[in-house]
Design a protein around this motif. Sequence first.
Motif, mmCIF file in Angstrom:
data_model
loop_
_atom_site.group_PDB
_atom_site.id
_atom_site.type_symbol
_atom_site.label_atom_id
_atom_site.label_comp_id
_atom_site.label_asym_id
_atom_site.label_seq_id
_atom_site.Cartn_x
_atom_site.Cartn_y
_atom_site.Cartn_z
ATOM 1 N N LEU A 230 0.887 -1.164 0.000
ATOM 2 C CA LEU A 230 0.000 0.000 0.000
ATOM 3 C C LEU A 230 0.922 1.209 0.000
ATOM 4 O O LEU A 230 1.672 1.415 0.953
ATOM 5 N N ALA A 231 0.909 1.977 -1.078
ATOM 6 C CA ALA A 231 1.868 3.073 -1.225
ATOM 7 C C ALA A 231 1.155 4.358 -1.619
ATOM 8 O O ALA A 231 0.157 4.325 -2.342
ATOM 9 N N PRO A 232 1.685 5.504 -1.157
ATOM 10 C CA PRO A 232 1.072 6.776 -1.547
ATOM 11 C C PRO A 232 1.406 7.135 -2.999
ATOM 12 O O PRO A 232 2.447 6.724 -3.527
ATOM 13 N N ALA A 233 0.534 7.890 -3.626
ATOM 14 C CA ALA A 233 0.756 8.333 -5.002
ATOM 15 C C ALA A 233 2.043 9.150 -5.093
ATOM 16 O O ALA A 233 2.454 9.796 -4.137
ATOM 17 N N LYS A 234 2.684 9.061 -6.233
ATOM 18 C CA LYS A 234 3.932 9.778 -6.570
ATOM 19 C C LYS A 234 5.152 9.247 -5.821
ATOM 20 O O LYS A 234 6.240 9.813 -5.928
ATOM 21 N N SER A 235 4.989 8.156 -5.053
ATOM 22 C CA SER A 235 6.141 7.554 -4.376
ATOM 23 C C SER A 235 6.700 6.435 -5.253
ATOM 24 O O SER A 235 6.286 6.266 -6.397
ATOM 25 N N LYS A 236 7.630 5.650 -4.728
ATOM 26 C CA LYS A 236 8.173 4.518 -5.482
ATOM 27 C C LYS A 236 8.154 3.274 -4.607
ATOM 28 O O LYS A 236 8.034 3.362 -3.381
ATOM 29 N N THR A 237 8.277 2.115 -5.237
ATOM 30 C CA THR A 237 8.248 0.859 -4.491
ATOM 31 C C THR A 237 9.112 -0.180 -5.192
ATOM 32 O O THR A 237 9.539 0.004 -6.331
ATOM 33 N N GLU A 238 9.356 -1.278 -4.484
ATOM 34 C CA GLU A 238 10.192 -2.363 -5.017
ATOM 35 C C GLU A 238 9.528 -3.706 -4.748
ATOM 36 O O GLU A 238 8.999 -3.942 -3.667
ATOM 37 N N ILE A 239 9.566 -4.593 -5.735
ATOM 38 C CA ILE A 239 9.057 -5.957 -5.601
ATOM 39 C C ILE A 239 10.228 -6.900 -5.854
ATOM 40 O O ILE A 239 10.968 -6.737 -6.828
ATOM 41 N N ARG A 240 10.391 -7.882 -4.972
ATOM 42 C CA ARG A 240 11.508 -8.832 -5.109
ATOM 43 C C ARG A 240 11.003 -10.209 -5.529
ATOM 44 O O ARG A 240 9.923 -10.626 -5.124
ATOM 45 N N CYS A 241 11.818 -10.883 -6.320
ATOM 46 C CA CYS A 241 11.477 -12.215 -6.826
ATOM 47 C C CYS A 241 12.654 -13.145 -6.565
ATOM 48 O O CYS A 241 13.795 -12.840 -6.916
ATOM 49 N N LYS A 242 12.367 -14.284 -5.931
ATOM 50 C CA LYS A 242 13.418 -15.255 -5.598
ATOM 51 C C LYS A 242 13.121 -16.560 -6.328
ATOM 52 O O LYS A 242 12.011 -17.077 -6.267
ATOM 53 N N LEU A 243 14.126 -17.081 -7.025
ATOM 54 C CA LEU A 243 13.981 -18.340 -7.750
ATOM 55 C C LEU A 243 14.686 -19.450 -6.986
ATOM 56 O O LEU A 243 15.730 -19.226 -6.380
ATOM 57 N N GLN A 244 14.123 -20.656 -7.031
ATOM 58 C CA GLN A 244 14.776 -21.789 -6.366
ATOM 59 C C GLN A 244 15.962 -22.290 -7.174
ATOM 60 O O GLN A 244 16.920 -22.804 -6.627
ATOM 61 N N LYS A 245 15.891 -22.135 -8.497
ATOM 62 C CA LYS A 245 16.996 -22.574 -9.368
ATOM 63 C C LYS A 245 17.491 -21.387 -10.167
ATOM 64 O O LYS A 245 16.744 -20.447 -10.433
#
Length: 193
Positions: A16-31
């Motif tokens: 949940l982020a305010p407008a005009k801000s930035k965010t990060e999504i992380r992805c982890k792989l098993q292989k």
Amino acid sequence: GFCTNLHLSQTPEHILAPAKSKTEIRCKLQKEHAGVYWYHWSQERQGFQFLVFSNPVGKSNYGINISQKKFSARGTSSFTSYSLHISDLHASDNGTYYCSIFQSSQLLLGSGTQLGVVDALPLPPKTTQAPLSKKKPLRYTTKGKDADSKGACSPLVWVPLATTILVLLLSLIPTAHRLHRLRRRLWLRIHKQ
């Protein structure tokens, strides 16, 4: 086709982020994998939009009409960890973001990260404190304790409970009377014989 897969895990699950801000999504792989695709599922469009493909070397390929200033993807040299950065958030960015890999003619999707963009983040509830006093030590009470102490003796709890018990007891009186009459008849029959 698209297929969700446990080999790709995403963090966080919800943002949940305010407008005009930035965010990060992380992805982890098993292989180890040579790169990750990032997709955006929009409820309004009812479809997937390809955002960007990134590899650990740092090369990125963007989808049609996707802003490189808004979306940037990175991979690590471990070939198992990737991230998507989204800046200048707007309501149109709402939706679910998926990292994915192409394997065995299938696009395997990660667990998904749901993004909600709001005008302003809700403020936490204000806590009130008693004014400081030199004579008496401060006593803090929490809502939970108040609720527990009231809950045990609250009329809202014991009045319906007492009424229910009374009704049950009253309904047992005719049954007890019938049993007493049956017992008496049985006793009379046995003694007549």
